[in-house]
Write a protein that holds these residues in place. Structure first.
Motif, PDB file in Angstrom:
ATOM      1  N   UNK A  63      11.070   3.825   3.279  1.00 11.87           N
ATOM      2  CA  UNK A  63       9.671   4.026   3.576  1.00 11.87           C
ATOM      3  C   UNK A  63       9.388   5.487   4.658  1.00 11.87           C
ATOM      4  N   UNK A  64       8.342   5.961   4.253  1.00 10.90           N
ATOM      5  CA  UNK A  64       7.927   7.454   4.782  1.00 10.90           C
ATOM      6  C   UNK A  64       6.745   7.036   5.562  1.00 10.90           C
ATOM      7  N   UNK A  65       6.725   7.409   6.794  1.00  9.24           N
ATOM      8  CA  UNK A  65       5.695   7.321   7.856  1.00  9.24           C
ATOM      9  C   UNK A  65       4.645   8.168   7.432  1.00  9.24           C
ATOM     10  N   UNK A  66       3.511   7.459   7.623  1.00  6.68           N
ATOM     11  CA  UNK A  66       2.086   8.411   7.321  1.00  6.68           C
ATOM     12  C   UNK A  66       1.290   8.733   8.545  1.00  6.68           C
ATOM     13  N   UNK A  67       1.392   7.917   9.472  1.00  5.70           N
ATOM     14  CA  UNK A  67       0.893   8.191  10.878  1.00  5.70           C
ATOM     15  C   UNK A  67       1.377   8.729  11.938  1.00  5.70           C
ATOM     16  N   UNK A 258       4.257   4.441   3.453  1.00  2.17           N
ATOM     17  CA  UNK A 258       4.448   4.704   2.170  1.00  2.17           C
ATOM     18  C   UNK A 258       5.656   4.610   1.318  1.00  2.17           C
ATOM     19  N   UNK A 259       5.824   4.145  -0.021  1.00  6.34           N
ATOM     20  CA  UNK A 259       7.212   4.345  -0.389  1.00  6.34           C
ATOM     21  C   UNK A 259       7.591   5.793  -0.520  1.00  6.34           C
ATOM     22  N   UNK A 260       8.915   5.787  -0.090  1.00  2.44           N
ATOM     23  CA  UNK A 260       9.494   7.270   0.011  1.00  2.44           C
ATOM     24  C   UNK A 260       9.679   7.743  -1.254  1.00  2.44           C
ATOM     25  N   UNK A 261       9.741   9.050  -1.560  1.00  2.00           N
ATOM     26  CA  UNK A 261      10.150   9.814  -2.685  1.00  2.00           C
ATOM     27  C   UNK A 261      11.558   9.565  -3.038  1.00  2.00           C
ATOM     28  N   UNK A 262      12.410   9.479  -1.602  1.00  2.00           N
ATOM     29  CA  UNK A 262      13.812   9.012  -2.024  1.00  2.00           C
ATOM     30  C   UNK A 262      14.104   7.714  -2.655  1.00  2.00           C
ATOM     31  N   UNK A 280       2.584  -0.805  -4.364  1.00  2.00           N
ATOM     32  CA  UNK A 280       1.316  -0.797  -5.005  1.00  2.00           C
ATOM     33  C   UNK A 280       0.963   0.866  -5.595  1.00  2.00           C
ATOM     34  N   UNK A 281       0.641   0.804  -6.748  1.00  2.00           N
ATOM     35  CA  UNK A 281       0.221   2.016  -7.273  1.00  2.00           C
ATOM     36  C   UNK A 281      -0.929   2.933  -6.316  1.00  2.00           C
ATOM     37  N   UNK A 282      -0.956   4.292  -6.147  1.00  2.00           N
ATOM     38  CA  UNK A 282      -1.857   4.767  -5.319  1.00  2.00           C
ATOM     39  C   UNK A 282      -3.334   4.411  -5.752  1.00  2.00           C
ATOM     40  N   UNK A 283      -4.012   4.837  -4.930  1.00  2.00           N
ATOM     41  CA  UNK A 283      -5.506   4.578  -5.123  1.00  2.00           C
ATOM     42  C   UNK A 283      -6.428   5.758  -5.741  1.00  2.00           C
ATOM     43  N   UNK A 284      -5.566   6.932  -5.804  1.00  2.00           N
ATOM     44  CA  UNK A 284      -6.482   8.184  -6.294  1.00  2.00           C
ATOM     45  C   UNK A 284      -6.419   8.109  -7.863  1.00  2.00           C
ATOM     46  N   UNK A 285      -5.251   7.686  -8.496  1.00  2.00           N
ATOM     47  CA  UNK A 285      -5.123   7.858 -10.044  1.00  2.00           C
ATOM     48  C   UNK A 285      -4.409   6.778 -10.812  1.00  2.00           C
ATOM     49  N   UNK A 286      -3.908   5.830  -9.672  1.00  2.00           N
ATOM     50  CA  UNK A 286      -3.231   4.491 -10.166  1.00  2.00           C
ATOM     51  C   UNK A 286      -1.711   4.962 -10.740  1.00  2.00           C
ATOM     52  N   UNK A 287      -1.239   6.075  -9.939  1.00  2.00           N
ATOM     53  CA  UNK A 287       0.123   6.217 -10.272  1.00  2.00           C
ATOM     54  C   UNK A 287       1.034   5.808  -9.014  1.00  2.00           C
ATOM     55  N   UNK A 288       2.190   5.704  -9.399  1.00  2.00           N
ATOM     56  CA  UNK A 288       3.399   5.437  -8.394  1.00  2.00           C
ATOM     57  C   UNK A 288       3.930   6.855  -7.740  1.00  2.00           C
ATOM     58  N   UNK A 289       3.494   7.174  -6.591  1.00  2.00           N
ATOM     59  CA  UNK A 289       3.577   8.615  -6.127  1.00  2.00           C
ATOM     60  C   UNK A 289       4.294   8.260  -4.820  1.00  2.00           C
ATOM     61  N   UNK A 290       5.619   8.886  -4.796  1.00  3.18           N
ATOM     62  CA  UNK A 290       6.345   8.761  -3.499  1.00  3.18           C
ATOM     63  C   UNK A 290       5.963   9.759  -2.379  1.00  3.18           C
ATOM     64  N   UNK A 291       6.070   9.405  -0.985  1.00  5.60           N
ATOM     65  CA  UNK A 291       6.035  10.254  -0.213  1.00  5.60           C
ATOM     66  C   UNK A 291       7.153  10.760   0.394  1.00  5.60           C
ATOM     67  N   UNK A 292       7.393  12.259   0.374  1.00  4.30           N
ATOM     68  CA  UNK A 292       8.712  12.722   0.992  1.00  4.30           C
ATOM     69  C   UNK A 292       8.875  12.270   2.177  1.00  4.30           C
ATOM     70  N   UNK A 293      10.098  11.720   2.559  1.00  3.77           N
ATOM     71  CA  UNK A 293      10.278  11.444   4.030  1.00  3.77           C
ATOM     72  C   UNK A 293      10.443  12.650   4.931  1.00  3.77           C
ATOM     73  N   UNK A 415      20.464  11.358  -2.743  1.00  3.88           N
ATOM     74  CA  UNK A 415      19.384  11.969  -2.463  1.00  3.88           C
ATOM     75  C   UNK A 415      18.507  11.957  -1.192  1.00  3.88           C
ATOM     76  N   UNK A 416      19.247  11.514  -0.299  1.00  4.52           N
ATOM     77  CA  UNK A 416      18.645  11.157   1.231  1.00  4.52           C
ATOM     78  C   UNK A 416      18.382  12.821   1.585  1.00  4.52           C
ATOM     79  N   UNK A 417      17.287  13.026   2.336  1.00  3.54           N
ATOM     80  CA  UNK A 417      16.858  14.165   2.709  1.00  3.54           C
ATOM     81  C   UNK A 417      16.982  14.368   4.142  1.00  3.54           C
TER      82      UNK A 417
END
Length: 465
Positions: A63-67, A258-262, A280-293, A415-417
């Motif tokens: 997971x990637x922190x958003x806040x 959010x689900x991490x891009x890792x 869950x798919x994102x609410x912008x365009x229904x895609x599965x987009x990961x957030x960079x850790x 692929x850990x960052x």
């Protein structure tokens, strides 16, 4: 039943100063002290704490922190292990110290002791793999010793192998009461003990492969998990008194993870059906987009895949030790030559492990064959260890500390960052209180392991790479 156990275990009676007062003050419906199985049940209630933690997810980069992003960026801060000793381990040790006082009306005493030993081994294993050397032989003595020495991790492993063997060999016919994990099924407890021994043995693959091979084979011979029905699972309730941690957070509007891009980069390109469960798919365009850790700029939760409904449900279970882990371990062992069969067995167990993982998570398996045929997924002898380790890591989603331990051992996924240059930690730092309350033993442990200066990047005993 879990709420009932909490009430029973924590109930204490106030007794009067004479017989008359005793007679009128005693409630015949509430025991004056917790029984063995009630103490064990109370220890079981802490199992969810081994997984329900954002910190563990950050260690594995699931997971990637958003806040509060900085909290996830591996700050050089301490982490307490006190809750393990003061809570579940003390409950279990109380049972083990009271063998002659346990009641056979709650199941054979031998079985009560066996369950207590298995759970103690699991909790201590969890602790030592997070911090390194930890108190064991001197610990859990209450007022008799507030300053326990730190046992060397190698000796802890030796003691835990012995403890699990003792538990397995002591089990007799008959169930135990108040078992909120296996409902008193001692066959499942026996298989759990052997499974833990097998997974611990694999942890020695780099530091002592000969011993690891020996213990692994013995565990398999004794009998390990053979289906998902034997999984060690903590089952939350659709009730505020025992609900899923992640539900409680999101129920307060905290979309902080959010689900991490890792993780996404290992799942989305191959169309992994578990992804639809994990997030869950994102609410912008229904895609599965990961957030960079570690991303800190312009984080809009609308644009990223957040935790899935099955993960955040109020009664979502916590998967701790699973059949898929058994199969992944056997696949790796076959590839290492620890068990017979070579690549043929490794491929078979690897394929079975992925299937078991899909079933455990409730993923759509209608196109599983196509998924397994993809070049990145189909077993390849030349990169088998990487494939096994990576798929095991994907499977261990939301059990961050275990995923982190396997990453430290194998180096996969690859692929850990390192956000801001901060690599994935090698361990956790002892609670600062130990420097003042247990000074001599703390200093000895830090000197022995890390030359006197501890940090997140001192290797634990089995992490030799």
């Amino acid at each position: 039943m879990q709420k009932l156990n909490i009430l029973i275990v924590t109930a204490l009676l106030l007794v009067g100063c004479n017989n008359f007062d005793e007679d009128i003050n005693i409630n015949p419906n509430v025991p004056s002290q917790a029984s063995g199985t009630q103490l064990i049940a109370n220890a079981m209630l802490s199992l969810s704490g081994l997984s329900s933690s954002p910190q563990g997810e950050f260690m594995s980069q699931y997971l990637s922190e958003t806040q509060y992003v900085n909290a996830s960026l591996y700050p050089q801060s301490s982490t307490s292990f006190y809750w393990l000793y003061q809570g579940p381990l003390m409950n279990l040790q109380t049972v083990l110290n009271s063998a002659d006082k346990l009641s056979g009306t709650e199941g054979p005493v031998a079985n009560q002791l066996a369950v207590a030993k298995i759970l103690k081994a699991y909790y201590v294993w969890h602790a030592t793999d997070r911090w390194g050397d930890v108190p064991m032989s001197d610990a859990l003595r209450g007022a008799d010793n507030f300053t326990p020495k730190y046992d060397i991790q190698e000796s802890i492993y030796t003691s835990l192998f012995t403890l699990l063997d003792e538990a397995s060999s002591a089990i007799v016919p008959g169930s135990v009461s108040n078992d909120i994990i296996y409902n008193g099924d001692m066959t499942k407890w026996s298989k759990l003990a052997n499974t833990l021994k097998m997974l611990m043995a694999l942890r020695l693959s780099e530091v002592n492969p000969n011993l690891g091979k020996e213990k692994f084979a013995a565990a398999v011979q004794a009998g390990v998990m053979t289906s998902n029905s034997g999984n060690l699972v903590f089952k939350h309730l659709a009730d505020a008194n025992n609900q899923n941690y992640w539900f409680s957070q999101l129920n307060q509007g905290r979309e902080w993870w959010a689900i991490s891009s890792t993780l996404m980069d290992k799942m989305k390109p191959v169309g992994d059906p578990r992804l639809m469960v994990y997030g869950n798919a994102n609410r912008t365009d229904g895609e599965y987009t990961g957030l960079v850790f570690g991303e800190t700029v312009n984080i809009d939760t609308e644009k990223y895949a957040l935790l899935g409904d099955a993960i955040t449900a109020q009664d979502a279970p916590v998967y701790l030790v699973t059949y898929a882990q058994v199969l992944f371990a056997q696949a790796e062992a076959a590839k290492l030559g620890w068990i017979a069969g070579g690549d043929a067995t490794a491929e078979e167990k690897y394929n079975m492990a992925i299937s078991a993982s899909m079933n455990q998570w409730g993923a759509d398996t209608s196109e599983l064959d196509e998924f397994m045929m993809q070049p990145e997924i189909a077993y390849n002898p030349a990169k088998a260890i990487e494939q096994i380790a990576t798929q095991r890591w994907v499977h261990l989603f939301m059990h961050g500390y275990e995923g982190w331990a396997e990453y430290r051992r194998t180096g996969y996924p690859n692929n850990m960052v390192a956000p801001g240059g901060a690599e994935v930690p090698k361990r956790q730092i002892y609670i600062e209180t130990e420097q003042f309350n247990n000074t001599a033993n703390y200093n000895e442990a830090v000197q022995r392991q890390f030359g006197g200066s501890e940090s997140l990047y001192g290797n634990v005993w089995w992490d030799v790479n």
